[in-house]
Design a protein around this motif. Sequence first.
Motif, PDB file in Angstrom:
ATOM      1  N   LEU A  33       0.826  -1.201   0.000  1.00  0.00           N
ATOM      2  CA  LEU A  33       0.000   0.000   0.000  1.00  0.00           C
ATOM      3  C   LEU A  33       0.862   1.255   0.000  1.00  0.00           C
ATOM      4  O   LEU A  33       0.580   2.198  -0.736  1.00  0.00           O
ATOM      5  N   THR A  73      -7.881   5.871  -0.768  1.00  0.00           N
ATOM      6  CA  THR A  73      -7.300   4.528  -0.695  1.00  0.00           C
ATOM      7  C   THR A  73      -6.578   4.313   0.626  1.00  0.00           C
ATOM      8  O   THR A  73      -6.721   3.263   1.260  1.00  0.00           O
ATOM      9  N   PHE A  77      -7.719   1.586   3.486  1.00  0.00           N
ATOM     10  CA  PHE A  77      -6.813   0.550   3.969  1.00  0.00           C
ATOM     11  C   PHE A  77      -6.658   0.620   5.485  1.00  0.00           C
ATOM     12  O   PHE A  77      -6.660  -0.409   6.163  1.00  0.00           O
TER      13      PHE A  77
END
Length: 94
Positions: A33, A73, A77
């Motif tokens: 990530l 995003t 996460f």
Amino acid sequence: MSDLPLLLSVFLLANLFITLVRVVRGPTSADRLLAALLFGTTGVAILLLLAYSNGQSALIDVALIFALLAAITGAAFAQRAWRHKAKETDDGTA
């Protein structure tokens, strides 16, 4: 002087290719990530440099959308990881 933004864009593009290796090989999902977020941030920087050098204001809008998607995003996460951690502690498996 107008060649400098283009040279910086090429340098950042090379950085993106190195980041792709980290996305593929990352040992944990958090590493992947972070590499993907770096990918997004570098993409935004490239778009802004190209908008500056070519005088295209539409690229600035695209860069803003990419920055917004990268923030969403990262938050998604973090929320997913938080829920996963809370579920592990509730089950007593932590």
